[in-house]
Motif scaffolding. Structure first.
Motif, PDB file in Angstrom:
ATOM      1  N   GLY A   1       0.832  -1.214   0.000  1.00 24.19           N
ATOM      2  CA  GLY A   1       0.000   0.000   0.000  1.00 24.19           C
ATOM      3  C   GLY A   1       0.857   1.251   0.000  1.00 24.19           C
ATOM      4  O   GLY A   1       0.664   2.173  -0.806  1.00 24.19           O
ATOM      5  N   GLU A   2       1.850   1.261   0.901  1.00 26.69           N
ATOM      6  CA  GLU A   2       2.715   2.447   1.006  1.00 26.69           C
ATOM      7  C   GLU A   2       3.563   2.619  -0.256  1.00 26.69           C
ATOM      8  O   GLU A   2       3.762   3.733  -0.741  1.00 26.69           O
ATOM      9  CB  GLU A   2       3.631   2.335   2.229  1.00 26.69           C
ATOM     10  CG  GLU A   2       2.931   2.643   3.532  1.00 26.69           C
ATOM     11  CD  GLU A   2       3.888   2.659   4.731  1.00 26.69           C
ATOM     12  OE1 GLU A   2       5.103   2.840   4.521  1.00 26.69           O
ATOM     13  OE2 GLU A   2       3.397   2.505   5.858  1.00 26.69           O
ATOM     14  N   ALA A   3       4.077   1.499  -0.796  1.00 28.36           N
ATOM     15  CA  ALA A   3       4.939   1.588  -1.973  1.00 28.36           C
ATOM     16  C   ALA A   3       4.170   2.205  -3.146  1.00 28.36           C
ATOM     17  O   ALA A   3       4.660   3.093  -3.844  1.00 28.36           O
ATOM     18  CB  ALA A   3       5.461   0.203  -2.339  1.00 28.36           C
ATOM     19  N   GLU A   4       2.939   1.740  -3.341  1.00 29.79           N
ATOM     20  CA  GLU A   4       2.120   2.259  -4.447  1.00 29.79           C
ATOM     21  C   GLU A   4       1.788   3.738  -4.238  1.00 29.79           C
ATOM     22  O   GLU A   4       1.811   4.531  -5.169  1.00 29.79           O
ATOM     23  CB  GLU A   4       0.813   1.450  -4.551  1.00 29.79           C
ATOM     24  CG  GLU A   4       1.013   0.049  -5.120  1.00 29.79           C
ATOM     25  CD  GLU A   4       1.261   0.069  -6.631  1.00 29.79           C
ATOM     26  OE1 GLU A   4       1.339   1.168  -7.206  1.00 29.79           O
ATOM     27  OE2 GLU A   4       1.389  -0.997  -7.226  1.00 29.79           O
TER      28      GLU A   4
ATOM     29  N   ILE B   1       8.239  -1.187  -8.705  1.00 30.59           N
ATOM     30  CA  ILE B   1       7.043  -0.461  -9.157  1.00 30.59           C
ATOM     31  C   ILE B   1       7.466   0.709 -10.056  1.00 30.59           C
ATOM     32  O   ILE B   1       6.836   0.969 -11.077  1.00 30.59           O
ATOM     33  CB  ILE B   1       6.226   0.034  -7.934  1.00 30.59           C
ATOM     34  CG1 ILE B   1       5.688  -1.175  -7.155  1.00 30.59           C
ATOM     35  CG2 ILE B   1       5.077   0.918  -8.368  1.00 30.59           C
ATOM     36  CD1 ILE B   1       5.016  -0.824  -5.854  1.00 30.59           C
ATOM     37  N   ILE B   2       8.544   1.395  -9.677  1.00 28.40           N
ATOM     38  CA  ILE B   2       9.046   2.510 -10.510  1.00 28.40           C
ATOM     39  C   ILE B   2       9.402   1.985 -11.896  1.00 28.40           C
ATOM     40  O   ILE B   2       9.058   2.578 -12.916  1.00 28.40           O
ATOM     41  CB  ILE B   2      10.306   3.142  -9.856  1.00 28.40           C
ATOM     42  CG1 ILE B   2       9.944   3.900  -8.579  1.00 28.40           C
ATOM     43  CG2 ILE B   2      11.054   4.031 -10.852  1.00 28.40           C
ATOM     44  CD1 ILE B   2       9.551   5.331  -8.749  1.00 28.40           C
TER      45      ILE B   2
ATOM     46  N   ALA C   1      -4.099   6.623  -6.850  1.00 30.84           N
ATOM     47  CA  ALA C   1      -3.650   5.919  -8.050  1.00 30.84           C
ATOM     48  C   ALA C   1      -4.573   6.242  -9.226  1.00 30.84           C
ATOM     49  O   ALA C   1      -4.108   6.556 -10.328  1.00 30.84           O
ATOM     50  CB  ALA C   1      -3.619   4.428  -7.772  1.00 30.84           C
ATOM     51  N   ASN C   2      -5.893   6.205  -8.972  1.00 30.42           N
ATOM     52  CA  ASN C   2      -6.858   6.531 -10.029  1.00 30.42           C
ATOM     53  C   ASN C   2      -6.689   7.971 -10.488  1.00 30.42           C
ATOM     54  O   ASN C   2      -6.714   8.275 -11.674  1.00 30.42           O
ATOM     55  CB  ASN C   2      -8.292   6.353  -9.499  1.00 30.42           C
ATOM     56  CG  ASN C   2      -8.763   4.934  -9.749  1.00 30.42           C
ATOM     57  OD1 ASN C   2      -8.442   4.347 -10.778  1.00 30.42           O
ATOM     58  ND2 ASN C   2      -9.495   4.385  -8.804  1.00 30.42           N
ATOM     59  N   PHE C   3      -6.504   8.843  -9.509  1.00 31.25           N
ATOM     60  CA  PHE C   3      -6.392  10.262  -9.815  1.00 31.25           C
ATOM     61  C   PHE C   3      -5.189  10.507 -10.731  1.00 31.25           C
ATOM     62  O   PHE C   3      -5.291  11.217 -11.737  1.00 31.25           O
ATOM     63  CB  PHE C   3      -6.242  11.055  -8.509  1.00 31.25           C
ATOM     64  CG  PHE C   3      -6.083  12.520  -8.743  1.00 31.25           C
ATOM     65  CD1 PHE C   3      -7.193  13.322  -8.971  1.00 31.25           C
ATOM     66  CD2 PHE C   3      -4.820  13.098  -8.804  1.00 31.25           C
ATOM     67  CE1 PHE C   3      -7.034  14.671  -9.229  1.00 31.25           C
ATOM     68  CE2 PHE C   3      -4.651  14.435  -9.068  1.00 31.25           C
ATOM     69  CZ  PHE C   3      -5.777  15.236  -9.277  1.00 31.25           C
TER      70      PHE C   3
ATOM     71  N   LEU D   1      -1.761  -0.424  -9.678  1.00 30.00           N
ATOM     72  CA  LEU D   1      -1.486  -1.357  -8.596  1.00 30.00           C
ATOM     73  C   LEU D   1      -0.788  -2.565  -9.167  1.00 30.00           C
ATOM     74  O   LEU D   1      -1.139  -3.070 -10.205  1.00 30.00           O
ATOM     75  CB  LEU D   1      -2.790  -1.780  -7.936  1.00 30.00           C
ATOM     76  CG  LEU D   1      -3.464  -0.573  -7.307  1.00 30.00           C
ATOM     77  CD1 LEU D   1      -4.792  -0.946  -6.755  1.00 30.00           C
ATOM     78  CD2 LEU D   1      -2.593  -0.018  -6.216  1.00 30.00           C
ATOM     79  N   THR D   2       0.191  -3.041  -8.450  1.00 24.08           N
ATOM     80  CA  THR D   2       0.994  -4.136  -8.978  1.00 24.08           C
ATOM     81  C   THR D   2       0.118  -5.350  -9.221  1.00 24.08           C
ATOM     82  O   THR D   2      -0.731  -5.674  -8.405  1.00 24.08           O
ATOM     83  CB  THR D   2       2.063  -4.493  -7.944  1.00 24.08           C
ATOM     84  OG1 THR D   2       2.686  -3.277  -7.573  1.00 24.08           O
ATOM     85  CG2 THR D   2       3.070  -5.442  -8.498  1.00 24.08           C
ATOM     86  N   ASP D   3       0.371  -6.024 -10.307  1.00 20.21           N
ATOM     87  CA  ASP D   3      -0.413  -7.210 -10.620  1.00 20.21           C
ATOM     88  C   ASP D   3      -0.076  -8.321  -9.662  1.00 20.21           C
ATOM     89  O   ASP D   3       1.064  -8.679  -9.468  1.00 20.21           O
ATOM     90  CB  ASP D   3      -0.069  -7.627 -12.054  1.00 20.21           C
ATOM     91  CG  ASP D   3      -0.618  -8.990 -12.355  1.00 20.21           C
ATOM     92  OD1 ASP D   3      -1.705  -9.285 -11.822  1.00 20.21           O
ATOM     93  OD2 ASP D   3       0.021  -9.744 -13.091  1.00 20.21           O
ATOM     94  N   ALA D   4      -1.114  -8.841  -9.050  1.00 17.66           N
ATOM     95  CA  ALA D   4      -0.883  -9.872  -8.044  1.00 17.66           C
ATOM     96  C   ALA D   4      -0.374 -11.148  -8.669  1.00 17.66           C
ATOM     97  O   ALA D   4       0.266 -11.955  -8.023  1.00 17.66           O
ATOM     98  CB  ALA D   4      -2.187 -10.144  -7.334  1.00 17.66           C
ATOM     99  N   GLY D   5      -0.678 -11.337  -9.910  1.00 21.30           N
ATOM    100  CA  GLY D   5      -0.299 -12.608 -10.503  1.00 21.30           C
ATOM    101  C   GLY D   5       1.176 -12.734 -10.804  1.00 21.30           C
ATOM    102  O   GLY D   5       1.673 -13.833 -10.983  1.00 21.30           O
TER     103      GLY D   5
END
Length: 1491
Positions: free
Chosen positions: A1202-1205, A1240-1241, A1362-1364, A1420-1424
């Motif tokens: 959550g924090e990383a994103e 993520i970057i 993230a959406n914004f 958001l990072t893909d969980a897969g």
């Protein structure tokens, strides 16, 4: 060799568990700081908590941790303590809390200092409880807690409150506990003591009986405690089961004894008491020592205690005893025993008449005394005052074994400490590497005690100081070696082959199977030694590996350390390795031995020497290395083989392992420390006591030094006379010239010097005039002599307007003595350091200064600033491997300087040629430096002297201005200087110009004279040595280089007068000490005059990887920090110029009145607001994302998705507003999170031209010493505060940002932490949701703190942000797209540009097509994505990312941008991270995490 089971990690409670706990509910009712209405104090609460929570859980760390964290001690226990409410539960609760604070490494005594009234009563209750019967009110476990509390008290003597209580237990009157005969003997030895003893007796008689009784109890406390311990020890059976409480009590007691013996103030009188109690004899004969498992640690502690009781020091004077003095003491003991035997025991005649060397071994003593009866032995002991006299009619109560051991252990010959050390192998073997009591695993929780030395405030002697550091440094290296061996060997997958041999199923970069191993030389021992002078062996390996790895193996240099390992696996082929199970039994490791590379052998079997020549190319894959083995170890192994029939270790090796060169310097450092202990290491007299922690801590301050200098030339330190006056507030400044036009720098200042020794008593009248005089400074402006007519002749000048504290630091640094400068973040530490160096260089041109720093980076910063000052670059030299990174065209390394000298010599000889030509002198004067010298003497000087005689003022006539120019002999030479050279305005001015021209010429020849040596010395090595020893005036190196190369430097005859250390608070104690001794003493004295240390002990300490050494042994304490704790005076810089004032408030509470420089308020960059953001700093609360907060895919590899994103989303938002990406750095407190954010970057921002990459993504620890305009910080943890609880890490985290700091964290967790309150109370005063102003572009004209004219938007959580950001990005692309479309409809004339636009447009279209896939929750990072995929992602290089156009931009891969599934998001692969986590400080190890 059995490996102990791996200890369990203590899991810190989560926030939800904390809230559910009974303790927390009570805290919220009675003492939590954030509760306004608290219930009144109730003693029953304390009783309940103690019985139900602490005792019932058997003092579980988790429960005590919760209580301590809830501020139970500060807000409830001590606040309400008084004699009326004191009870057992109350006392024990306070002790548990204090012990927990020490375990957590947070300040423990602050609360008591604020309310000290009841402490003496409390302390007396503790003493009483510690002596209570074990089967009575206090259990043995509780008494162990009390022992630990007492140990902490004895180790906190710098706290006045503690010292006043403890002193009564350890001063001379404690000798009441001695038996009368022994007391008499001791008083007879020192007549002065008898006087004191009689005085004590007199004073006792005057006391009233109750007070006397109380005093007697305190004096006898330690003697009674020892007797109590002996009774507990005797109750331990030999083979029946024993409760661990007893064992722990015994271990803690011995730890307390060691700590008392290892400090001079406690040892002085106590050592005699300890000796008189024969504690060691009782311990060595006890059952506990003979119990294999339970008694292992006890035996190790006992050996340490034995070492300290016989330490080579005079207890009363504190002076170190020499070898001869120790021998004399030993002889006195034996001869007094022989005299007693001769006079009273006829059966010992043989013993009495033998010579000492014949009877002082254990065997011969047992031979003489063994046959005697118990009663006779008791009588012998009582003659020596060791036991009370035995009445004639009675039999002794002591058993014979005890009496015999008492006499033998006291009189046997001891091997000297230095001899022991010289016979010790420097490389660790398998026995030490995997011994948990000496080298604990990373899971050390701080609960048990360990057989390790401690670094506290004081040391007995320099030998003791070096020895403790030697042992700890050795063990810390051993811990790192263990990690390397476990990593390399398990990668090689040794399995048992079908025929019983070894087969390797894997491979490792740092290890290779050995093909052949032979010992080729065992040299004869030196006289008086029993180990060979050297042992060499050849190791052959087969390098059938990739080229770059082959190069690494072939590149092993002389002195690199490798390890030879024997494995005999028992597991069949194909068995999987389990990292959680003990390592040794899985791989079947049997032996580990160290070796040092001499070199690789060539085809003919000769060693290939290191040198500038290219290395020969060897054919084939087989390579043989010649290595040096440790002679001490070899001798021990061979003795074992011959005497005990053990196998020959040296015929079994089958793996050789190398280590990274950066981490592999331990042997050189250990050798250096050992050499220091063998030489007569001379520390300057003015430093000796301070280093050991005794005497007056301010005795080395310049004001108390006998050789204080009254007049100093401050050169270009001051910019004007006004600057000078403001720099000495409270002083009268008298300028020697009245004309304001002449009051210009440089200035010489004469200070009133008062000898710091005796202060004369003044009568009342004389006082004022004395202080008036003491405050007057005499300032004399002086003109720097003209250096020549060329522009480059002008001296470079300092441009910094120093503050008055910086000036005080510079003044102190120029004076002899010890100067300590505490430099908070942004206060100009480096500028002060450079100015001190420059001023010393100009004031004392004959002196040499050594600069030492912790990192190459700091050294480079220092050097770049030195270059900007008026220091001749031929006097600068840089040693070590970091000089490549210097951002200057000039090379300051040894060979770089040699080349500079050779090139400069040629330049100067060219100048001589030009001068010769201009003067019309025939011949070749510019052939060598020598011929140039003759030319100067016979041609140049004669012309100058003739000229001077013509133009010098004749007594009777007025000087003529034109003559100066007319007769000047060097007009032609200076024809290329700015014309006209002579102004013709006045005789004085022109004469000064003429002399300047001559100085320019003279300097050419003085330099050539200095460079003559390089003509005579032919090899580069000789020339570089000459530079180091003779030419260089300012020599810089890192502390590691100093430790590695001490031997070479001393051998060369290296000399220096001053040391300046930067980053002193980050350098290990021993690495700070070694640079003081890089030279041989002159006539038994050190020539060191100044020692300047600049650092900040409120920021992070030196890096210690193993938690046990860091916490238990306090190895992370730098010498700088210790000096501050001891009370050495410091100059605290008090004005910062890095950050906005509001950001500075987040950490300035940690420093003495730290303010801001004026420009922090005035410059527009500080007064302007941060565009698009409402606040200049904000704490943003981040709740669980998809039900997960922190996670831990590998031990201590913490991540928080959550924090990383959220952090990356804010970074993208700032870049889209127009912030330059390189002005933003992303920091986090854990390595795991660093890798997740980088991943993520890589996916979000990749190589997107609209966003870019942040300047750095790293950990707080790695970013120390650096800064950036905007910092985004992720604190990761949601269960326990973790290592941010160390305030020093908080200070570093808060002080990296100049203009904006945005912190992402779980607020409910961090705001309750007592240590962090000052910072978090300011952070939580602002809203905890991110406030943004999306329509305000960067840069903005809005002033900081003004209400914005644009609309403010509040972001509630991460998905919203993230959406914004996604929508904002799409909007930006569409507007850009629209703009390009209009451009495309331009007339044909603009076609060229249009084509260019087209290509950009296709790029943007591909981005646009790819983006909408991300409709739900875009970023958001893909969980897969599997761990492997993301691991490879981490290591993607930018070149890979930029290969094809359709990979550009945020929408490069539809899969990575799909919305998250319900499963927990996977983190970036810890394996990839582990490979990259090469920094010690990032990897937060276990015990730190028990928090």
């Amino acid at each position: 060799m059995a490996t102990p089971a791996q200890p369990k990690k203590i899991v810190a409670p989560t926030v939800s568990q904390i809230n559910a706990e009974f303790v927390t509910q009570l805290a919220c009712k009675y003492w939590a700081p954030h509760i306004k209405k608290k219930s009144p104090f109730d003693i029953k609460v304390i009783e309940d908590i103690y019985e139900k929570e602490i005792v019932k859980s058997r003092f579980a760390i988790r429960k005590i941790m919760l209580l301590e964290f809830s501020q139970y001690l500060e807000n409830y226990l001590w606040m309400n303590y008084s004699p009326e409410v004191s009870s057992k539960a109350y006392l024990m609760s306070i002790c548990c809390m204090v012990n927990e604070k020490f375990r957590e490494n947070v300040p423990a005594w602050e609360t008591f200092k604020k309310k000290p009234d009841h402490f003496p009563f409390f302390f007396k209750c503790i003493l009483k409880a510690a002596l209570a019967e074990t089967d009575g009110e206090f259990s043995l476990h509780e008494q162990t807690v009390l022992l630990l509390f007492l140990d902490h008290c004895f180790n906190s003597l710098e706290v006045d409150l503690i010292r006043s209580q403890v002193q009564q237990l350890i001063s001379l009157p404690m000798w009441m506990g001695l038996q009368p005969a022994r007391l008499e003997l001791e008083l007879k030895k020192t007549p002065k003591l008898r006087k004191f003893w009689n005085l004590i007796k007199k004073n006792d008689e005057k006391m009233d009986p109750e007070a006397r009784e109380q005093a007697y109890q305190e004096r006898r406390f330690l003697s009674q405690l020892i007797q109590k311990f002996i009774s507990v020890l005797k109750s331990v059976p030999l083979s029946e089961p024993v409760t661990m409480d007893k064992v722990h009590y015994c271990e803690r007691f011995i730890e307390l004894m060691i700590d008392l013996e290892a400090l001079l103030p406690t040892r002085r009188w106590f050592n005699t008491i300890l000796d008189d109690s024969h504690l060691l004899v009782h311990c060595y004969l006890s059952n506990l020592v003979h119990r294999e498992e339970d008694g292992h640690l006890f035996s190790q502690l006992l050996d340490m205690l034995k070492f300290y009781t016989g330490f080579e020091i005079n207890d009363q004077t504190g002076n170190a005893l020499t070898e001869n003095e120790m021998t004399t003491i030993h002889y006195d003991r034996i001869t007094s025993l022989q005299r007693a035997a001769f006079a009273h025991f006829p059966e010992l005649y043989d013993f009495a008449l033998s010579n000492v060397a014949e009877v002082d071994t254990r065997e011969s003593l047992i031979k003489f005394f063994g046959p005697l009866s118990s009663n006779t032995l008791h009588q012998v002991a009582s003659y020596l005052c060791l036991l009370p006299t035995l009445p004639k009619t009675e039999d002794t109560t002591f058993d014979k074994e005890f009496l015999l051991e008492l006499l033998v252990s006291r009189h046997e010959r001891r091997i000297s400490q230095i001899q022991q050390l010289n016979q010790m192998p420097l490389y660790p073997t398998e026995k030490i590497i995997w011994d948990e009591n000496i080298v604990p695993t990373e899971y050390y929780s701080g609960e048990g005690c360990l057989a390790l030395p401690k670094l506290n405030l004081q040391f007995l002697t320099l030998h003791d100081y070096l020895l403790r550091n030697f042992n700890l440094f050795r063990l810390e290296s051993t811990y790192e070696i263990r990690q390397d061996i476990e990593d390399s060997v398990s990668r090689m997958k040794p399995w048992q082959s079908e025929y019983g041999g070894v087969v390797f199923g894997g491979w490792a970069r740092m290890a290779q199977p050995i093909v052949a191993f032979t010992v080729v030389e065992v040299a004869k021992p030196n006289i008086g030694e029993n180990w060979p002078t050297r042992v060499r062996a050849d190791v052959t390996i087969n390098l059938n590996v990739r080229d770059h790895i082959k190069d690494e193996w072939e590149g092993l240099r002389k002195h690199d350390v490798c390890f030879l390992i024997t494995v005999r696996p028992t597991k069949p082929y194909g068995t999987k390795f389990d990292r959680r199970r003990p390592f040794i039994e899985q791989v079947g490791l049997v032996y580990v031995r160290g070796c040092e590379i001499q070199g690789m052998l060539d085809d003919k079997g000769r060693v290939i020497e290191d040198g500038p020549e290219p290395r020969p190319n060897l054919r084939g894959e087989s390579r043989t290395f010649r290595v040096f083995l440790d002679p001490n170890q070899y001798q021990q192994d061979m003795t074992n083989t011959i005497q005990n029939g053990a196998e020959d270790v040296y015929e079994t090796f089958n793996i050789i392992m190398r280590r990274k060169p950066k981490e592999n310097n331990f042997k050189a450092v250990l050798e250096t420390i050992r050499n220091l202990m063998n030489t007569d290491c001379v520390v300057p007299d003015w430093l000796h006591d301070i280093i050991l922690g005794y005497g007056d801590p301010s005795s080395a301050h310049y004001s108390k030094m006998p050789n204080q200098i009254s007049t100093l030339d401050f050169n270009d330190t001051f910019l004007s006379i006004e600057h000078l006056k403001t720099s000495f507030p409270g002083h009268n400044v008298k300028v020697t010239v009245d004309d304001p036009a002449l009051q210009i720098p440089p200035f010489r200042i004469t200070f009133p010097v008062r000898s710091g020794k005796g202060k004369k008593r003044k009568d009342a009248d004389g006082e004022d005039e004395d202080t008036e005089e003491a405050k007057t400074l005499i300032v004399e402006p002086h003109v720097i002599p003209n250096r020549g007519p060329y522009p480059y002749n002008q001296p470079k000048r300092n441009t910094i307007q120093f503050t008055h504290t910086q000036i005080e630091a510079i003044r102190a640094g120029m004076q002899p003595g010890l100067t300590m400068v505490v430099g908070p973040p942004g206060t100009g530490k480096t500028d002060v350091a450079v100015q001190i160096i420059s001023n010393i260089y100009h004031n004392f041109p004959e002196q040499r200064t050594l600069i030492v720093t912790h990192s190459n980076q700091a050294l480079n910063q220092l050097f770049e600033k030195i270059m900007a000052l008026d220091i001749d670059e031929r006097h600068l030299l840089r040693l070590g491997h970091g000089e490549e990174e210097l951002e200057t065209e000039k090379d300051f390394s040894r060979y770089g300087r040699v080349n500079y000298v050779l090139a400069r010599r040629i330049e100067l000889l060219e100048e001589v040629k030009r001068l010769q030509k201009s003067l019309g002198v025939p011949g070749d004067a510019s052939y060598t430096c020598e011929t140039a010298g003759y030319f100067f003497l016979y041609q140049v000087m004669s012309r100058w002297e003739e000229y001077i005689s013509k133009v010098k003022n004749k007594s009777n006539t007025l000087p003529d201005v034109t003559e100066v120019s007319t007769f000047f002999p060097f007009h032609e030479y200076f024809a290329n200087a700015p014309q006209p050279i002579f102004k013709g305005r006045s005789y004085e001015e022109d004469m000064e110009i003429a002399e300047g021209c001559f100085r320019h010429i003279k300097k050419i020849f003085t330099q050539l004279e200095e460079f003559r040596a390089s003509e005579l010395l032919r090899s580069g090595l000789d020339r570089s040595k000459y530079l180091l020893v003779k030419e260089a005036k300012i020599i810089a190196m890192t502390c590691t280089h100093a430790a590695l190369k001490r031997h070479d430097l001393v051998k060369l005859g290296f000399k220096y007068d001053n040391i300046l250390m930067e980053e002193a608070a980050q350098i290990l104690e021993i690495e700070t000490f070694i640079p003081l001794l890089l030279q041989n003493p002159q006539d038994g004295f050190s020539r060191l005059k100044r020692w300047i240390m600049i650092g900040d002990h409120h920021q992070l300490p030196p890096v210690i990887k193993n938690m046990a050494f860091q916490k238990y042994s306090n190895m992370e304490q730098s010498l700088f920090t210790r000096f501050v704790r001891v009370g050495v005076p410091t100059v605290d810089l008090d004005a910062q110029g890095r950050a906005r004032a509001s950001l500075c408030n987040l950490y300035n509470w940690r420093y003495k009145n730290l303010g801001n420089l004026p420009h922090v308020q005035l410059l527009p960059e500080f007064s302007t607001a941060n565009a698009g953001l409402l606040y200049d700093f904000q704490l943003i609360n981040v709740e669980d994302f998809q039900g997960v907060g922190e996670s831990e895919p590998n031990p201590y590899f913490y991540q928080n998705l959550g924090e990383a994103e959220y952090v990356v989303a804010l970074f993208m938002y700032m870049c889209l507003l127009g912030y330059p990406a390189d002005k933003i750095s992303i920091l986090t407190t854990y390595n795991g999170q660093k890798h997740l954010i980088r991943d993520i970057i890589n996916r979000r921002c990749g190589s997107n031209p609209l966003i870019g990459r942040p300047n750095k993504v790293t950990t707080v620890d790695r970013f120390q010493g650096q800064q950036n305009d905007y910092i985004l910080l992720s604190l990761v943890r949601t269960r326990a505060v973790g290592h941010l609880r160390d305030v020093r890490r908080l200070v570093v985290a808060m002080s990296r940002a100049r203009l904006g700091l945005y912190i992402f964290a779980r607020v409910s967790l961090f705001q309750n932490c007592f240590e962090l309150t000052p910072a978090f109370s300011q952070l939580t005063a602002r809203p905890l949701h991110l406030h943004i102003i999306p329509t305000e572009p960067f840069p903005t004209s809005r002033k900081n703190g003004e209400r914005p004219s644009h609309e403010v938007q509040i972001i509630k959580n991460m998905p919203q942000m993230a959406n914004f950001v996604y929508n904002m990005y799409m909007h930006l692309i569409q507007t850009t797209h629209h703009y390009h479309q209009t451009l495309l409809q331009l007339p044909p004339a603009m076609v060229e540009e249009g084509e260019e636009i087209q290509s950009q447009e296709t790029e943007l279209e591909t981005e646009e097509e790819a983006m909408p896939v991300q409709a739900d929750v875009p970023s958001l990072t893909d969980a897969g994505s599997s761990q492997e995929a993301s691991a490879s992602q981490t290591e993607t290089t930018p070149s890979q990312t930029e290969t094809t156009p359709d990979q550009t931009g945020a929408g490069s891969n539809p899969e990575t941008l799909s919305p998250p599934s319900e499963s927990t998001a996977t983190m970036v692969g810890p394996e990839a991270a582990a490979a990259e986590a090469d920094t010690p400080q990032d990897t937060t190890s276990a015990a730190e995490e028990t928090k």
